[in-house]
Scaffold this motif. Structure first.
Motif, short mmCIF file in Angstrom:
data_model
loop_
_atom_site.label_atom_id
_atom_site.label_comp_id
_atom_site.label_asym_id
_atom_site.label_seq_id
_atom_site.Cartn_x
_atom_site.Cartn_y
_atom_site.Cartn_z
N GLU A 73 0.83 -1.20 0.00
CA GLU A 73 0.00 0.00 0.00
C GLU A 73 0.87 1.25 0.00
O GLU A 73 0.63 2.20 -0.76
N GLU A 74 1.90 1.24 0.85
CA GLU A 74 2.77 2.40 0.96
C GLU A 74 3.53 2.66 -0.34
O GLU A 74 3.55 3.78 -0.85
N LYS A 75 4.13 1.61 -0.90
CA LYS A 75 4.94 1.78 -2.11
C LYS A 75 4.08 2.06 -3.34
O LYS A 75 4.51 2.78 -4.25
N TRP A 76 2.87 1.52 -3.38
CA TRP A 76 1.96 1.80 -4.49
C TRP A 76 1.58 3.28 -4.50
O TRP A 76 1.59 3.94 -5.54
N GLY A 77 1.28 3.80 -3.32
CA GLY A 77 0.95 5.22 -3.21
C GLY A 77 2.11 6.10 -3.62
O GLY A 77 1.94 7.11 -4.33
N GLN A 78 3.31 5.73 -3.19
CA GLN A 78 4.51 6.49 -3.56
C GLN A 78 4.73 6.45 -5.07
O GLN A 78 5.11 7.47 -5.68
N LEU A 79 4.48 5.29 -5.68
CA LEU A 79 4.63 5.14 -7.12
C LEU A 79 3.69 6.07 -7.88
O LEU A 79 4.11 6.77 -8.82
N LEU A 80 2.43 6.10 -7.48
CA LEU A 80 1.44 6.94 -8.16
C LEU A 80 1.80 8.41 -8.08
O LEU A 80 1.67 9.15 -9.06
N HIS A 81 2.26 8.84 -6.92
CA HIS A 81 2.60 10.25 -6.74
C HIS A 81 3.88 10.61 -7.49
O HIS A 81 3.98 11.68 -8.11
N LYS A 82 4.87 9.73 -7.45
CA LYS A 82 6.15 10.02 -8.10
C LYS A 82 5.98 10.20 -9.60
O LYS A 82 6.60 11.10 -10.20
N TYR A 83 5.13 9.37 -10.22
CA TYR A 83 4.98 9.40 -11.67
C TYR A 83 3.66 10.06 -12.11
O TYR A 83 3.25 9.93 -13.26
N ASN A 84 3.02 10.76 -11.16
CA ASN A 84 1.80 11.52 -11.46
C ASN A 84 0.73 10.64 -12.12
O ASN A 84 0.17 10.98 -13.17
#
Length: 281
Positions: A73-84
């Motif tokens: 959950e944490e890394k998925w959220g970070q992925l979405l934000h990092k790559y918009n």
């Protein structure tokens, strides 16, 4: 099946099949074919500016390198934000159904090492060399019999080799000897791969509570781009029950004890595992 429902089912992302399985096999665990999902990445995200320079690798890392639902959950959220990608409809749909395809949500079920429907691969292998695009119906029937006969012959040969050939142990690790005497040659080779992998594993005792010891086991893994990364898994050892459990869940998913659990067994001077680890599947 004698009226018994399958314990696990792998399907494509078909809504009708998903709904039907929930009704007909309510106690069966089913998942989506990982291959069909991953092959859509270029179509759905290939136009992203960073697809080949980090995004594709990041997605694979989130899927395959996370060990808990919370970490995913944490890394998925970070992925979405990092790559918009927070507004990407396709990714949002996949996230909503994450329990049906993300590996970390499926680690408690025995899948015999499968994550895909494997229909094309198995059928192609079965008919390879026997039929082609110009095969007539009559020829197909004859060739089907030939292919089936060949399959039986290969299986008979494998049975003969199992009964008359013994694969030597690769180490002095006594637990390897235990599996050698009980497994077929093909299965024992899978065990040996884990035994060989122990050499790159380094366990560290983290805590002890009563009879339960917790270890962090680190392993160096070479990636496809010739880099080396360190992965960590947690292994729990119950001394009273001689029970060992790893967060990689290889045993739960494939029925094979992993190298991380083996390494802890070696560290604790365990020479034999309970029957459930060798006769469970």
């Amino acid at each position: 099946m004698n009226g018994r429902a399958p314990k696990a089912i792998i399907i494509d992302q078909d809504r009708a099949m998903k709904n039907a399985i929930a009704i007909v096999f309510p106690n069966s665990r089913h998942r989506y074919c990982m291959w069909h999902i991953m092959r859509k990445l270029p179509e759905k995200l290939g136009s992203h500016a960073a697809y080949d320079t980090g995004l594709k690798t990041a997605i694979q890392s989130v899927l395959y390198d996370t060990q808990s639902a919370e970490e995913f959950e944490e890394k998925w959220g970070q992925l979405l934000h990092k790559y918009n990608l927070t507004d990407n409809v396709w990714l949002q749909g996949l996230y909503n159904e994450r329990s049906f395809w993300v590996p970390v949500y499926l680690k408690d079920v025995f899948w015999a090492g499968m994550s895909t429907t494997q229909r094309s691969k198995s059928m192609n292998a079965f008919f390879y060399g026997y039929v082609h695009s110009g095969t007539t119906l009559k020829e197909f029937v004859d060739q089907f019999d030939n292919a089936l006969r060949k399959k039986v012959e290969v299986e008979t040969t494998a049975d003969f080799h199992y009964c008359n050939q013994t694969i030597p142990c690769a180490s002095a690790f006594k637990i390897e000897k235990q599996f050698q005497s009980l497994y077929t040659n093909a299965k024992f080779k899978e065990v040996q791969r884990e035994v060989w992998g122990m050499i790159m594993c380094n366990p560290t005792l983290v805590s002890t509570q009563g009879c339960i010891s917790t270890f962090d086991v680190f392993e160096e893994i070479s990636t496809s781009d010739e880099h080396v990364k360190i992965v960590k898994f947690s292994v729990y050892y119950n001394e009273e029950e001689c029970e060992v459990k790893c967060t990689c869940a290889l045993f739960e998913m494939r029925g094979i004890v992993c190298r991380y659990a083996f390494r802890v067994c070696q560290m604790k001077y365990i020479h034999e595992l309970p029957e459930k680890y060798v006769l469970n599947r």
